[in-house]
Design a protein around this motif. Structure first.
Motif, PDB file in Angstrom:
ATOM      1  N   GLN A  10       4.978  20.584 -16.102  1.00 34.76           N
ATOM      2  CA  GLN A  10       4.321  19.292 -16.335  1.00 34.76           C
ATOM      3  C   GLN A  10       4.784  18.298 -15.276  1.00 34.76           C
ATOM      4  N   PRO A  11       3.864  17.589 -14.608  1.00 33.61           N
ATOM      5  CA  PRO A  11       4.265  16.624 -13.585  1.00 33.61           C
ATOM      6  C   PRO A  11       5.247  15.586 -14.128  1.00 33.61           C
ATOM      7  N   LEU A  12       6.123  15.094 -13.262  1.00 32.32           N
ATOM      8  CA  LEU A  12       7.148  14.149 -13.680  1.00 32.32           C
ATOM      9  C   LEU A  12       6.544  12.886 -14.287  1.00 32.32           C
ATOM     10  N   ASN A  48      10.836   9.037  -7.364  1.00 34.13           N
ATOM     11  CA  ASN A  48      10.196   8.082  -6.472  1.00 34.13           C
ATOM     12  C   ASN A  48       9.545   6.961  -7.270  1.00 34.13           C
ATOM     13  N   ARG A  49       9.493   5.782  -6.692  1.00 34.54           N
ATOM     14  CA  ARG A  49       8.840   4.654  -7.364  1.00 34.54           C
ATOM     15  C   ARG A  49       7.380   4.970  -7.670  1.00 34.54           C
ATOM     16  N   SER A  50       6.715   5.718  -6.776  1.00 33.59           N
ATOM     17  CA  SER A  50       5.312   6.054  -6.991  1.00 33.59           C
ATOM     18  C   SER A  50       5.123   6.899  -8.255  1.00 33.59           C
ATOM     19  N   THR A  51       6.153   7.667  -8.642  1.00 32.42           N
ATOM     20  CA  THR A  51       6.070   8.455  -9.873  1.00 32.42           C
ATOM     21  C   THR A  51       6.041   7.549 -11.093  1.00 32.42           C
ATOM     22  N   ASN A 102      -3.842  23.113 -11.019  1.00 33.14           N
ATOM     23  CA  ASN A 102      -3.339  23.679  -9.769  1.00 33.14           C
ATOM     24  C   ASN A 102      -1.860  24.010  -9.896  1.00 33.14           C
ATOM     25  N   LEU A 103      -1.390  24.901  -9.040  1.00 30.08           N
ATOM     26  CA  LEU A 103       0.015  25.281  -9.055  1.00 30.08           C
ATOM     27  C   LEU A 103       0.891  24.063  -8.751  1.00 30.08           C
ATOM     28  N   ILE A 109       2.309  18.898  -3.038  1.00 27.33           N
ATOM     29  CA  ILE A 109       1.893  18.710  -1.647  1.00 27.33           C
ATOM     30  C   ILE A 109       0.738  17.718  -1.558  1.00 27.33           C
ATOM     31  N   ARG A 110      -0.274  17.884  -2.405  1.00 33.46           N
ATOM     32  CA  ARG A 110      -1.445  17.012  -2.345  1.00 33.46           C
ATOM     33  C   ARG A 110      -1.098  15.581  -2.716  1.00 33.46           C
ATOM     34  N   GLU A 111      -0.227  15.414  -3.707  1.00 36.71           N
ATOM     35  CA  GLU A 111       0.194  14.058  -4.066  1.00 36.71           C
ATOM     36  C   GLU A 111       0.943  13.404  -2.917  1.00 36.71           C
ATOM     37  N   ALA A 112       1.799  14.169  -2.232  1.00 32.89           N
ATOM     38  CA  ALA A 112       2.555  13.618  -1.108  1.00 32.89           C
ATOM     39  C   ALA A 112       1.627  13.228   0.037  1.00 32.89           C
ATOM     40  N   VAL A 113       0.658  14.075   0.357  1.00 32.09           N
ATOM     41  CA  VAL A 113      -0.282  13.781   1.440  1.00 32.09           C
ATOM     42  C   VAL A 113      -1.126  12.555   1.110  1.00 32.09           C
ATOM     43  N   ALA A 114      -1.564  12.440  -0.151  1.00 34.26           N
ATOM     44  CA  ALA A 114      -2.376  11.291  -0.554  1.00 34.26           C
ATOM     45  C   ALA A 114      -1.572  10.003  -0.559  1.00 34.26           C
ATOM     46  N   ARG A 115      -0.275  10.116  -0.865  1.00 37.30           N
ATOM     47  CA  ARG A 115       0.573   8.925  -1.005  1.00 37.30           C
ATOM     48  C   ARG A 115       1.025   8.370   0.335  1.00 37.30           C
ATOM     49  N   ASP A 116       1.241   9.244   1.310  1.00 37.95           N
ATOM     50  CA  ASP A 116       1.867   8.833   2.571  1.00 37.95           C
ATOM     51  C   ASP A 116       0.972   9.204   3.750  1.00 37.95           C
ATOM     52  N   SER A 117       0.287   8.237   4.301  1.00 40.05           N
ATOM     53  CA  SER A 117      -0.646   8.504   5.401  1.00 40.05           C
ATOM     54  C   SER A 117       0.075   8.855   6.697  1.00 40.05           C
ATOM     55  N   SER A 118       1.372   8.548   6.786  1.00 39.20           N
ATOM     56  CA  SER A 118       2.118   8.869   8.006  1.00 39.20           C
ATOM     57  C   SER A 118       2.675  10.291   7.990  1.00 39.20           C
ATOM     58  N   LEU A 119       2.558  10.996   6.870  1.00 39.02           N
ATOM     59  CA  LEU A 119       3.075  12.347   6.748  1.00 39.02           C
ATOM     60  C   LEU A 119       2.316  13.294   7.691  1.00 39.02           C
ATOM     61  N   ILE A 120       3.020  14.193   8.346  1.00 39.39           N
ATOM     62  CA  ILE A 120       2.393  15.184   9.223  1.00 39.39           C
ATOM     63  C   ILE A 120       1.940  16.352   8.353  1.00 39.39           C
ATOM     64  N   ASP A 121       0.664  16.648   8.408  1.00 36.23           N
ATOM     65  CA  ASP A 121       0.050  17.584   7.476  1.00 36.23           C
ATOM     66  C   ASP A 121      -0.164  18.951   8.137  1.00 36.23           C
ATOM     67  N   LEU A 122       0.765  19.875   7.894  1.00 36.80           N
ATOM     68  CA  LEU A 122       0.608  21.266   8.323  1.00 36.80           C
ATOM     69  C   LEU A 122       0.267  22.144   7.117  1.00 36.80           C
ATOM     70  N   ALA A 123      -0.323  21.510   6.077  1.00 32.79           N
ATOM     71  CA  ALA A 123      -0.654  22.220   4.847  1.00 32.79           C
ATOM     72  C   ALA A 123      -2.150  22.331   4.614  1.00 32.79           C
ATOM     73  N   SER A 124      -2.892  21.267   4.889  1.00 30.34           N
ATOM     74  CA  SER A 124      -4.305  21.220   4.515  1.00 30.34           C
ATOM     75  C   SER A 124      -5.149  22.149   5.379  1.00 30.34           C
ATOM     76  N   GLY A 125      -5.959  22.970   4.718  1.00 28.18           N
ATOM     77  CA  GLY A 125      -6.784  23.933   5.439  1.00 28.18           C
ATOM     78  C   GLY A 125      -8.107  23.353   5.873  1.00 28.18           C
ATOM     79  N   GLU A 126      -8.082  22.282   6.629  1.00 27.88           N
ATOM     80  CA  GLU A 126      -9.314  21.680   7.119  1.00 27.88           C
ATOM     81  C   GLU A 126      -9.134  21.212   8.549  1.00 27.88           C
ATOM     82  N   LEU A 127     -10.251  20.927   9.200  1.00 29.47           N
ATOM     83  CA  LEU A 127     -10.224  20.522  10.597  1.00 29.47           C
ATOM     84  C   LEU A 127      -9.882  19.045  10.717  1.00 29.47           C
ATOM     85  N   SER A 128      -9.180  18.706  11.789  1.00 29.19           N
ATOM     86  CA  SER A 128      -8.947  17.297  12.107  1.00 29.19           C
ATOM     87  C   SER A 128     -10.238  16.677  12.627  1.00 29.19           C
TER      88      SER A 128
END
Length: 478
Positions: A10-12, A48-51, A102-103, A109-128
Motif C-alpha cells: 500500500q502506498p505510503l 517526503n513532504r509530497s507524501t 501497478n507494481l 518511479i512514475r510518482e517521482a518522475v511526475a513530481r520532479d521535472s528536473s529528474l533524469i528519466d532513464l525509465a520511461s519507454g517513450e521517445l523524447s
C-alpha cells in the motif's frame, strides 16, 4: 508513535491518510482541530513532504478535512456532532477491486518522475520530443482537411487508417492482410488487455518470456492467468521450452516480443523462428507477437516479424506508433482472424465506443506522407547516438561493475550488475540523486539487473544520469 509500513504494497500516502482517518473517527482529532503542518508531519514520519501532501489531498477528497492558505489543514467543522457517521472507506474499495494496481516499484518511479521535472528519466519507454515527428505533425494538422463527421466511428477503427496500415504492413513488415483483419487500438497495452480478457479464461496457463515487459503488467494476474516462464538467452527463447511447457501445463497462448525484446534487446534467431512456427502449427498454439521496435534497427537491417512467415495462421500480431512516432497519439493495431477482430471490437464497443477519430486521421496521413521514411531514418540515427552515449558513460563511470550486450535496435539497454545489491535500496538511492530507471525484477528477472531506456533523456543528460547511477550503486552495494 505510529509509523507507516515501508514494506507494505500500500502506498505510503494511503497508509498515512488511513491512520489520520482512524484518529479523526476516534475523536483524537475533533472537528475544527488543526493537523500538523505538512513539513512537520513529514519529518515526524520520515517521508517526503509530497507524501503528506498526497495524504491530506486524500482526506480532502472525502470531505474529512479542509485547508485554507495561512490557516493550515483542519478537521471539517461540518462533521461536528455527526462523528458517528462514517464516510465510505474508499481506500479499502481501491484495494479490493479485481484489477490489480501497478507494481510498487513502477508506482514509485512514475510518482517521482511526475513530481520532479528536473529528474533524469532513464525509465520511461517513450521517445523524447526531439525524436518525435513534431514538425511533420504540425504540417499535417495545418494542411489536412478533416472529415466533417466526428461522431462514433467503427469500433474496429477508422477505415482510412486501416487501409493505410494494410499498405504499411506490406511494405515495411512483409505482412499481407486486409482491412477486415485489422483492428485499431489505443496502443499495445490495450491490445494485450483485450486478448487477456476476451480470448482467455481465469486459470488458463500462458507462456511468457523471462525477463519480459509482460511481468510489469498486472493485467495478466488480474485476468486470473497462470504465467509460465520461457528463459530469454542471447538468441532468444528456445522453442523446445515452449513444447515442454505445453506438455506439462497445456499452455493456451504464448506472448512473445521476438525483435529487440523488451527489456533484453535480443533478437530471436532465424532457426529458432522456424522451429517455433513449426511447434505452434503442430500444437495449434496461438502466439501473440508484440512488435513495437523493429523499425528502430540502427543498421537498417530490420528483422522480419514472425507474422510474415506465418503460413499456419498461428499469430496475433500487435504493433504501435508509440516507439516510432509519438506515444501521445495512442495508436496501435492488431492483425488477427476476422472472428477474433469482431469479438474484440465488440468488447471495445462496450468499453469506450472506439478511439477518437482525430488522432487516427493524423496517423493515416502521416503513414502515407513523404515525410514518414525520412523520419524513420532520423529516428534511427538519434537512437543510435543516444545508445552510444549511454554505453560510453557506463564504461567510463562503472568499469567492471556492469555487464551488457550492445543492442542493435530498440530503446533499452539491459545491464547485469557485477556486485550484489538490493533492488529497492538502489532505486531509492538513485531517485534521491534525481535519476529514474527500472529494476530488472520488475520484468521477472532476479535481483541485480537494471533496464536503462535511452530514448527519453536528452543527449546532454545521459552522462549525468550515469554519474548519478554510479553514485547510487556504490552507496547501495552490499
Amino acid at each position: 508513535m505510529w509509523q507507516p509500513d515501508r514494506h507494505s504494497r500500500q502506498p505510503l500516502y494511503e497508509q498515512i491518510a488511513a491512520d489520520l482517518q482512524r484518529r479523526i473517527s476516534s475523536g483524537e482529532f475533533p472537528p475544527g482541530s488543526l493537523f500538523p503542518s505538512e513539513r512537520k508531519l513529514a519529518e515526524r514520519l520520515g517521508v517526503n513532504r509530497s507524501t503528506v501532501v498526497a495524504a491530506y489531498d486524500e482526506l480532502r477528497s472525502i470531505g474529512l478535512v479542509e485547508s485554507r492558505t495561512g490557516s493550515g489543514t483542519r478537521v471539517n467543522e461540518i462533521r461536528r456532532g455527526a462523528m458517528s457517521l462514517h464516510a465510505p472507506n474508499w481506500s479499502r474499495y481501491a484495494e479490493d477491486g479485481s484489477f490489480l494496481p501497478n507494481l510498487p516499484y513502477m508506482r514509485k518511479i512514475r510518482e517521482a518522475v511526475a513530481r520532479d521535472s528536473s529528474l533524469i528519466d532513464l525509465a520511461s519507454g517513450e521517445l523524447s520530443a526531439d525524436l518525435a515527428p513534431s514538425g511533420e505533425f504540425a504540417a499535417l494538422l495545418g494542411d489536412y482537411r478533416y472529415d466533417a463527421y466526428w461522431g462514433y466511428d467503427n469500433p474496429q477503427g477508422y477505415m482510412p487508417l486501416r487501409q493505410a496500415l494494410v499498405s504499411y504492413l506490406d511494405r515495411h513488415r512483409g505482412i499481407r492482410t486486409t482491412e477486415t483483419s485489422l483492428m485499431i487500438t489505443s496502443g499495445s497495452q490495450q491490445s494485450l488487455y483485450l486478448i487477456t480478457q476476451c480470448l482467455l479464461s481465469p486459470g488458463d496457463a500462458v507462456a511468457v518470456e523471462d525477463p519480459s515487459y509482460c511481468y510489469s503488467l498486472p493485467m495478466f494476474q488480474s485476468a486470473g492467468l497462470r504465467p509460465f516462464r520461457l528463459p530469454v538467452g542471447d538468441r532468444g527463447i528456445n522453442p523446445e521450452d515452449v513444447f515442454a511447457l505445453y506438455k506439462k501445463h497445456r499452455i493456451k497462448m504464448l506472448f512473445l516480443n521476438p525483435n529487440f525484446q523488451n527489456p533484453t534487446g535480443t533478437v530471436l534467431v532465424p532457426e529458432r523462428r522456424k522451429r517455433l512456427l513449426e511447434i505452434a502449427s503442430e500444437l495449434g498454439l496461438p502466439i501473440v507477437e508484440d512488435d513495437p521496435f523493429s523499425l528502430t534497427a540502427f543498421d537498417r537491417d530490420v528483422p522480419a516479424p514472425l507474422k510474415a512467415e506465418d503460413a499456419g495462421g498461428s499469430i496475433l500480431y500487435i504493433g504501435s506508433f508509440s516507439k516510432i512516432a509519438a506515444s501521445g497519439l495512442r495508436i496501435g493495431w492488431m492483425v488477427a482472424p476476422r472472428s477474433v477482430v469482431e469479438r474484440l471490437a465488440d468488447a471495445r464497443l462496450q468499453m469506450d465506443f472506439g478511439l477518437s477519430v482525430i488522432p487516427q486521421q493524423v496517423a493515416a496521413e502521416f503513414i502515407k506522407s513523404a515525410s514518414f521514411e525520412p523520419h524513420l531514418e532520423r529516428l534511427r540515427k538519434g537512437l543510435r547516438l543516444k545508445r552510444d552515449l549511454l554505453i560510453e558513460a557506463l564504461r567510463e563511470r562503472l568499469p567492471g561493475l556492469v555487464a551488457f550486450d550492445t543492442p542493435r535496435g530498440g530503446l533499452h539497454l539491459w545491464c547485469k550488475l557485477q556486485r550484489e545489491v538490493h533492488d529497492g535500496r538502489l532505486l531509492d538511492e538513485a531517485l534521491k540523486r534525481g535519476l529514474a530507471y527500472v529494476p530488472g525484477s520488475v520484468y521477472g528477472s532476479d535481483s541485480g539487473f537494471v533496464r536503462f531506456t535511452f530514448a527519453r533523456p536528452q543527449e546532454g543528460e545521459i552522462a549525468d544520469g550515469v554519474a548519478r547511477f554510479a553514485g547510487a550503486l556504490r552507496k547501495a552495494i552490499v
